[in-house]
Design a protein around this motif. Structure first.
Motif, PDB file in Angstrom:
ATOM      1  N   MET A   1       0.836  -1.204   0.000  1.00 10.91           N
ATOM      2  CA  MET A   1       0.000   0.000   0.000  1.00 10.91           C
ATOM      3  C   MET A   1       0.868   1.251   0.000  1.00 10.91           C
ATOM      4  SD  MET A   1      -3.201  -0.880   2.541  1.00 10.91           S
ATOM      5  CE  MET A   1      -3.900   0.737   2.249  1.00 10.91           C
ATOM      6  N   PHE A   2       1.952   1.207   0.757  1.00 13.30           N
ATOM      7  CA  PHE A   2       2.871   2.346   0.805  1.00 13.30           C
ATOM      8  C   PHE A   2       3.499   2.589  -0.567  1.00 13.30           C
ATOM      9  CE2 PHE A   2       7.015   4.316   1.675  1.00 13.30           C
ATOM     10  CZ  PHE A   2       6.607   5.418   2.412  1.00 13.30           C
ATOM     11  N   LEU A   3       3.876   1.509  -1.253  1.00 11.53           N
ATOM     12  CA  LEU A   3       4.431   1.651  -2.596  1.00 11.53           C
ATOM     13  C   LEU A   3       3.398   2.244  -3.553  1.00 11.53           C
ATOM     14  CD1 LEU A   3       6.473  -1.658  -3.016  1.00 11.53           C
ATOM     15  CD2 LEU A   3       7.363   0.669  -2.726  1.00 11.53           C
ATOM     16  N   GLN A   4       2.146   1.839  -3.416  1.00 15.28           N
ATOM     17  CA  GLN A   4       1.094   2.393  -4.260  1.00 15.28           C
ATOM     18  C   GLN A   4       0.945   3.892  -4.043  1.00 15.28           C
ATOM     19  OE1 GLN A   4      -2.101  -0.554  -3.210  1.00 15.28           O
ATOM     20  NE2 GLN A   4      -2.486  -0.505  -5.396  1.00 15.28           N
ATOM     21  N   ILE A   5       1.067   4.332  -2.799  1.00 13.49           N
ATOM     22  CA  ILE A   5       0.966   5.761  -2.492  1.00 13.49           C
ATOM     23  C   ILE A   5       2.085   6.535  -3.188  1.00 13.49           C
ATOM     24  CG2 ILE A   5       1.173   7.456  -0.632  1.00 13.49           C
ATOM     25  CD1 ILE A   5      -0.307   5.479   1.163  1.00 13.49           C
ATOM     26  N   LEU A   6       3.276   5.935  -3.191  1.00 10.16           N
ATOM     27  CA  LEU A   6       4.409   6.601  -3.841  1.00 10.16           C
ATOM     28  C   LEU A   6       4.199   6.715  -5.348  1.00 10.16           C
ATOM     29  CD1 LEU A   6       7.442   4.981  -1.964  1.00 10.16           C
ATOM     30  CD2 LEU A   6       6.350   7.199  -1.530  1.00 10.16           C
ATOM     31  N   LEU A   7       3.507   5.739  -5.933  1.00 11.20           N
ATOM     32  CA  LEU A   7       3.272   5.761  -7.381  1.00 11.20           C
ATOM     33  C   LEU A   7       2.128   6.692  -7.772  1.00 11.20           C
ATOM     34  CD1 LEU A   7       3.631   1.956  -8.200  1.00 11.20           C
ATOM     35  CD2 LEU A   7       5.174   3.778  -8.920  1.00 11.20           C
TER      36      LEU A   7
ATOM     37  N   VAL B   1      -2.070  18.011   5.205  1.00 10.79           N
ATOM     38  CA  VAL B   1      -2.748  17.141   6.173  1.00 10.79           C
ATOM     39  C   VAL B   1      -3.207  15.860   5.490  1.00 10.79           C
ATOM     40  CG1 VAL B   1      -4.721  16.918   7.726  1.00 10.79           C
ATOM     41  CG2 VAL B   1      -3.481  19.095   7.581  1.00 10.79           C
ATOM     42  N   GLN B   2      -3.791  16.002   4.293  1.00 11.07           N
ATOM     43  CA  GLN B   2      -4.239  14.831   3.550  1.00 11.07           C
ATOM     44  C   GLN B   2      -3.063  13.941   3.181  1.00 11.07           C
ATOM     45  OE1 GLN B   2      -6.209  15.715  -0.141  1.00 11.07           O
ATOM     46  NE2 GLN B   2      -7.257  13.732  -0.206  1.00 11.07           N
ATOM     47  N   ALA B   3      -1.942  14.545   2.863  1.00 14.60           N
ATOM     48  CA  ALA B   3      -0.755  13.759   2.521  1.00 14.60           C
ATOM     49  C   ALA B   3      -0.287  12.928   3.707  1.00 14.60           C
ATOM     50  CB  ALA B   3       0.357  14.699   2.053  1.00 14.60           C
ATOM     51  N   LYS B   4      -0.317  13.513   4.920  1.00 16.17           N
ATOM     52  CA  LYS B   4       0.090  12.760   6.113  1.00 16.17           C
ATOM     53  C   LYS B   4      -0.860  11.600   6.385  1.00 16.17           C
ATOM     54  CE  LYS B   4       2.394  16.647   8.414  1.00 16.17           C
ATOM     55  NZ  LYS B   4       2.393  17.561   9.582  1.00 16.17           N
ATOM     56  N   VAL B   5      -2.165  11.881   6.186  1.00  8.98           N
ATOM     57  CA  VAL B   5      -3.152  10.821   6.394  1.00  8.98           C
ATOM     58  C   VAL B   5      -2.912   9.662   5.433  1.00  8.98           C
ATOM     59  CG1 VAL B   5      -5.611  10.250   6.212  1.00  8.98           C
ATOM     60  CG2 VAL B   5      -4.902  12.385   7.308  1.00  8.98           C
ATOM     61  N   MET B   6      -2.572   9.978   4.203  1.00  9.86           N
ATOM     62  CA  MET B   6      -2.323   8.938   3.206  1.00  9.86           C
ATOM     63  C   MET B   6      -1.172   8.030   3.623  1.00  9.86           C
ATOM     64  SD  MET B   6      -4.545   9.181   0.807  1.00  9.86           S
ATOM     65  CE  MET B   6      -3.776   8.194  -0.459  1.00  9.86           C
TER      66      MET B   6
ATOM     67  N   ILE C   1      -0.305   7.385   6.677  1.00  6.65           N
ATOM     68  CA  ILE C   1      -0.674   6.641   7.891  1.00  6.65           C
ATOM     69  C   ILE C   1      -1.587   5.466   7.554  1.00  6.65           C
ATOM     70  CG2 ILE C   1      -1.929   6.785  10.087  1.00  6.65           C
ATOM     71  CD1 ILE C   1      -0.998   9.677  10.313  1.00  6.65           C
ATOM     72  N   MET C   2      -2.338   5.575   6.437  1.00  5.37           N
ATOM     73  CA  MET C   2      -3.337   4.572   6.102  1.00  5.37           C
ATOM     74  C   MET C   2      -2.779   3.149   5.996  1.00  5.37           C
ATOM     75  SD  MET C   2      -6.037   6.116   6.347  1.00  5.37           S
ATOM     76  CE  MET C   2      -6.994   4.671   5.961  1.00  5.37           C
ATOM     77  N   PRO C   3      -1.595   2.924   5.392  1.00 10.58           N
ATOM     78  CA  PRO C   3      -1.094   1.540   5.341  1.00 10.58           C
ATOM     79  C   PRO C   3      -0.962   0.891   6.715  1.00 10.58           C
ATOM     80  CG  PRO C   3       0.136   2.927   3.834  1.00 10.58           C
ATOM     81  CD  PRO C   3      -0.737   3.854   4.616  1.00 10.58           C
ATOM     82  N   LEU C   4      -0.541   1.671   7.714  1.00  9.16           N
ATOM     83  CA  LEU C   4      -0.414   1.135   9.065  1.00  9.16           C
ATOM     84  C   LEU C   4      -1.789   0.786   9.633  1.00  9.16           C
ATOM     85  CD1 LEU C   4       1.256   0.466  11.573  1.00  9.16           C
ATOM     86  CD2 LEU C   4       1.051   2.878  12.237  1.00  9.16           C
ATOM     87  N   VAL C   5      -2.750   1.680   9.419  1.00  8.87           N
ATOM     88  CA  VAL C   5      -4.104   1.438   9.922  1.00  8.87           C
ATOM     89  C   VAL C   5      -4.697   0.181   9.297  1.00  8.87           C
ATOM     90  CG1 VAL C   5      -6.443   2.375  10.050  1.00  8.87           C
ATOM     91  CG2 VAL C   5      -4.474   3.890  10.378  1.00  8.87           C
ATOM     92  N   PHE C   6      -4.541   0.043   7.990  1.00  7.65           N
ATOM     93  CA  PHE C   6      -5.119  -1.106   7.293  1.00  7.65           C
ATOM     94  C   PHE C   6      -4.424  -2.407   7.697  1.00  7.65           C
ATOM     95  CE2 PHE C   6      -7.539   1.755   4.834  1.00  7.65           C
ATOM     96  CZ  PHE C   6      -8.507   1.023   4.181  1.00  7.65           C
ATOM     97  N   SER C   7      -3.116  -2.351   7.911  1.00  7.24           N
ATOM     98  CA  SER C   7      -2.420  -3.581   8.317  1.00  7.24           C
ATOM     99  C   SER C   7      -2.933  -4.060   9.663  1.00  7.24           C
ATOM    100  CB  SER C   7      -0.913  -3.335   8.368  1.00  7.24           C
ATOM    101  OG  SER C   7      -0.582  -2.401   9.379  1.00  7.24           O
ATOM    102  N   ILE C   8      -3.216  -3.137  10.575  1.00 10.94           N
ATOM    103  CA  ILE C   8      -3.754  -3.521  11.891  1.00 10.94           C
ATOM    104  C   ILE C   8      -5.143  -4.126  11.740  1.00 10.94           C
ATOM    105  CG2 ILE C   8      -4.522  -2.628  14.119  1.00 10.94           C
ATOM    106  CD1 ILE C   8      -2.281  -0.550  13.924  1.00 10.94           C
ATOM    107  N   MET C   9      -5.983  -3.523  10.885  1.00 17.99           N
ATOM    108  CA  MET C   9      -7.327  -4.040  10.686  1.00 17.99           C
ATOM    109  C   MET C   9      -7.295  -5.426  10.037  1.00 17.99           C
ATOM    110  SD  MET C   9      -9.352  -0.614   9.438  1.00 17.99           S
ATOM    111  CE  MET C   9     -10.943  -1.392   9.533  1.00 17.99           C
ATOM    112  N   PHE C  10      -6.326  -5.648   9.143  1.00 20.40           N
ATOM    113  CA  PHE C  10      -6.250  -6.932   8.444  1.00 20.40           C
ATOM    114  C   PHE C  10      -5.609  -8.023   9.302  1.00 20.40           C
ATOM    115  CE2 PHE C  10      -7.585  -4.729   4.737  1.00 20.40           C
ATOM    116  CZ  PHE C  10      -7.953  -5.679   3.805  1.00 20.40           C
ATOM    117  N   PHE C  11      -5.106  -7.684  10.465  1.00 22.22           N
ATOM    118  CA  PHE C  11      -4.545  -8.696  11.353  1.00 22.22           C
ATOM    119  C   PHE C  11      -5.585  -9.761  11.706  1.00 22.22           C
ATOM    120  CE2 PHE C  11      -0.980  -5.927  13.404  1.00 22.22           C
ATOM    121  CZ  PHE C  11      -0.213  -6.138  12.275  1.00 22.22           C
ATOM    122  N   VAL C  12      -6.857  -9.368  11.802  1.00 23.15           N
ATOM    123  CA  VAL C  12      -7.900 -10.291  12.261  1.00 23.15           C
ATOM    124  C   VAL C  12      -8.676 -10.914  11.107  1.00 23.15           C
ATOM    125  CG1 VAL C  12      -8.160  -9.093  14.456  1.00 23.15           C
ATOM    126  CG2 VAL C  12      -9.563  -8.395  12.523  1.00 23.15           C
TER     127      VAL C  12
END
Length: 567
Positions: free
Chosen positions: A497-503, A511-516, A518-529
Motif C-alpha cells: 500500500m505504501f508503494l502504491q501511495i508513492l506511485l 494534512v491529507q498527505a500525512k493521512v495517506m 498513515i493509512m497503510p499502518l491502519v489497514f495492516s492492523i485491521m487486516f490482522f484479524v
C-alpha cells in the motif's frame, strides 16, 4: 477538487466494507449491531388444503416422547468407519455421538503464533477430533427415530443389538442391526455404513404381530440445545440451528428463540425435502424418502432443548404384515459436491450470506483452480490474477488518469495558489486542465470499487467452505481460513500500500498527505484479524496493481517526453 473527491470516495468504500465485516464480528461476540437488531426474516407457510384431513403438525409432534438434556447414555455401542466414529445408545437405538476422524479440532487463532505469545495463551495439548452429536451433561445433540400412533417402540424404549461386527475394517459396507418389541409390534432398525461416506442409510422395518390392523407413524428428529459448537472460531459470525428444505419454500433457517416463542415459520405439510441441524462447516440431516407425505415440526421439549423432525404415516399393516421405511442420516462436513449428491438443496447449508450469488461462482472457480494447482493458497493467487485480467481495461484507464494527474500536480498546485480566493474560478480551471490532459478525476476509484464485491464474496467463501478449513499455503501460513498467526501477510500488504501511495499523485493538502501515509499502518492492523486467504487476495491484488501502475506511469512519461522533444 477532483483528486480530493477521488481520494475521499476510495477510502469511504474501503472503510465501509471493513466496517461491515467488523460489525458482523461484534454481533457474533454478543454485542449489538451498529445498524440495530435485524428484523426476523419471514418465510411463507405452505397452504393447508382443507380437503385433505390431517392432524395439526404441532399436535402430531407432541406424540413423540421427550428426552431430558442430561439423560445419560446407558449402554453405548460404538461403530467405527474410515471417516467417523458413531456412538449409539440401546435406549431407542438413537445416535448419540458422531466423531469426525479426518477433522481435528482447531485451536483459536489467539492461541497460536505471535498472538498466542503476546496474550500468553496456549492451546490444549490434545484437542481431539471434531464431535458433532454428543450426549453429555453439558451438551445434548442427538438423532432419534421411532413410532407413534399406538403403544409402539420409540426412541425412549430399550433395543437389542443384533449385529456382532461394529467396525468397517477392510470392507466397503457394514450393517448394524437393532431390534425392539412393544405392544405386539416388532421394530428392526438397520444402519448401513459405507466406506468413504459420512451418511448412514437407515432402514426401519415394522412387523405387526398383533391380531388387529395397525397404522403406525414413523418420525425422524434431531434434538439439540442452543449452545455454540465447541471450538467455534472467535472471528466468524456463523449460524447454528435447525433448517428445513422443501420444494415449496426451498431453504428455511430457524432460530432457536423463534422455536421457543412459537414464532418459527416453515413448511409443515409436504412430501419432499429434508431437515437439518446446521453449524459452522458441519451439518447433521435426516433425508426421508421423497414422495412420502409428511408433517414437519419444531418445538422446545424442555428448557434450552429443541427438537426438529418430520412425521410420516406408514401404510396400514394387517396382522402378520410388515413394512419398511427408508431414510438417510448424514452427519459430517459441509462438502458441497457431496451434499449436492445426497439431496436437492442440501448444499444450501453452506451459508455465504447475502453475497451467495457471487460467492458460489467464486468458490466454483477456486475449486477448479485448486484441481489444477493442488493448493488453495495458489488457487487464490490465480483467482486474483483472473479478476485483475477481467478488470484490466477499466483499471488501466483509471491508472492512466492517475499517472497523468501525478504529472500535472505542480500545475494543479499553481492553480490552487492562483485562485485560492475564487473557488468557482478554481473549479473551472481544474476542469479545463482535466479535459486538456484527458484526466478522469475519479477514474482511480473504479478499480477498487469493482474489487470490493469480490473481496466480500471471498470473505464468505473462506468463512463458509469447509474445504478451506485448515488449508495451508506456504511456510508459516497453515490455515488460509484463519488469520495469519505471525501477521506477515498484513505487514506485506501495508508495504505494498505504501508503494502504491508513492506511485500515485501526492495530495497538495499537507494534512491529507500525512493521512495517506498513515493509512497503510491502519489497514495492516485491521487486516490482522482477517483470514489469511483474504489478506493474500488483497496482497496479490496490490502487487499486480503496483506492476500495472508502474508500467503505465513509465509509458505515459515516455509519451510525454516524445511530445516535448517534437516541440
Amino acid at each position: 477538487m477532483g483528486r480530493e473527491v477521488q481520494r475521499a470516495l476510495l477510502w469511504v468504500i474501503l472503510f465501509g466494507s471493513l466496517f461491515m465485516l467488523w460489525d458482523n464480528y461484534q454481533v457474533y461476540k454478543g454485542g449489538k449491531s451498529f445498524f440495530g437488531a435485524p428484523e426476523q426474516a419471514q418465510t411463507a407457510q405452505a397452504d393447508q388444503t382443507a380437503s385433505i384431513p390431517a392432524p395439526a403438525p404441532a399436535a402430531a409432534a407432541q406424540q413423540t416422547p421427550e428426552i431430558q438434556a442430561a439423560a445419560p447414555v446407558k449402554e453405548p455401542v460404538v461403530v467405527t468407519t474410515d471417516r467417523m466414529k458413531v456412538t449409539f445408545d440401546l435406549q431407542g437405538a438413537r445416535i448419540v455421538g458422531t466423531e469426525m476422524l479426518l477433522f481435528p479440532q482447531q485451536a483459536d487463532w489467539t492461541q497460536v503464533g505471535l498472538a498466542g505469545m503476546i496474550l500468553g495463551r496456549e492451546p490444549a495439548k490434545d484437542l481431539g477430533n471434531v464431535k458433532l452429536l454428543e450426549a453429555v451433561p453439558s451438551h445434548t445433540y442427538v438423532a432419534q427415530s421411532g413410532l407413534v400412533g399406538g403403544d409402539y417402540p420409540t426412541h425412549a424404549d430399550e433395543f437389542r443389538l443384533v449385529s456382532k461386527q461394529l467396525s468397517l475394517d477392510g470392507g466397503d459396507k457394514l450393517d448394524v442391526v437393532f431390534e425392539a418389541d412393544k405392544g405386539g409390534v416388532k421394530v428392526v432398525k438397520t444402519y448401513t455404513f459405507k466406506r468413504g461416506f459420512y451418511g448412514v442409510d437407515v432402514s426401519t422395518t415394522v412387523k405387526n404381530e398383533t391380531d388387529k390392523a395397525i397404522a403406525p407413524q414413523i418420525y425422524y428428529q434431531i434434538t439439540r440445545d442452543s449452545s455454540k459448537p465447541a471450538g467455534d472460531n472467535s472471528m466468524y459470525s456463523t449460524f447454528t440451528g435447525p433448517a428445513f428444505y422443501t420444494s415449496e419454500e426451498n431453504f428455511q433457517k430457524l432460530d432457536f428463540s423463534d422455536i421457543r416463542d412459537k414464532d418459527a415459520k416453515f413448511v409443515e405439510k409436504t412430501d419432499n425435502g429434508w431437515l437439518a441441524m446446521v453449524q459452522h462447516h458441519f451439518v447433521s440431516a435426516w433425508i426421508p424418502a421423497q414422495g412420502e407425505s409428511r408433517l414437519n415440526y419444531a418445538r422446545e421439549v424442555s428448557k434450552d432443548l429443541y427438537s426438529v423432525g418430520t412425521l410420516i404415516t406408514m401404510k396400514e399393516l394387517a396382522p402378520g404384515a410388515s413394512a419398511t421405511d427408508a431414510a438417510t442420516f448424514y452427519s459430517g462436513p459441509q462438502e458441497q459436491a457431496r451434499l449436492e449428491q445426497l439431496a436437492p438443496g442440501l448444499e444450501l447449508v453452506v451459508d455465504y450470506g447475502w453475497l451467495t450469488f457471487l460467492a458460489k461462482p467464486i468458490y466454483w472457480l477456486l475449486d477448479f483452480l485448486y484441481g489444477i494447482v493442488g493448493n488453495w493458497g495458489w488457487a487464490i493467487v490465480l483467482l486474483t490474477c483472473i479478476v485483475k485480467a477481467v478488470l484490466y481495461p477499466i483499471s488501466a484507464a483509471g491508472y492512466r488518469s492517475m499517472a497523468r494527474m501525478k504529472e500535472v500536480t505542480p500545475r494543479m498546485k499553481a492553480l490552487q495558489d492562483k485562485y485560492k480566493d475564487d473557488k468557482q474560478r478554481l473549479n473551472q480551471a481544474m476542469m479545463e486542465l482535466y479535459r486538456t490532459e484527458k484526466i478522469n478525476p475519479v477514474g482511480g476509484c473504479l478499480p477498487i470499487f469493482l474489487q470490493i464485491p469480490v473481496f466480500l464474496a471471498l470473505y464468505w467463501v473462506l468463512q463458509g467452505s469447509v474445504e478451506l478449513r485448515g488449508a495451508p499455503w506456504i511456510l508459516w501460513v497453515n490455515d488460509l481460513a484463519m488469520p495469519d498467526p505471525w501477521f506477515v501477510l498484513p505487514l506485506l500488504m501495508a508495504a505494498t500500500m505504501f508503494l502504491q501511495i508513492l506511485l500515485n499523485p501526492k495530495p497538495t493538502d499537507p494534512v491529507q498527505a500525512k493521512v495517506m501515509y498513515i493509512m497503510p499502518l491502519v489497514f495492516s492492523i485491521m487486516f490482522f484479524v482477517f483470514a489469511a486467504g483474504l489478506v493474500l487476495y488483497w496482497l496479490t491484488n496490490n502487487v499486480l496493481s503496483i506492476a500495472q501502475q508502474w508500467w503505465i506511469n513509465k509509458t505515459i512519461a515516455e509519451e510525454r517526453a516524445k511530445r516535448l522533444a517534437k516541440q
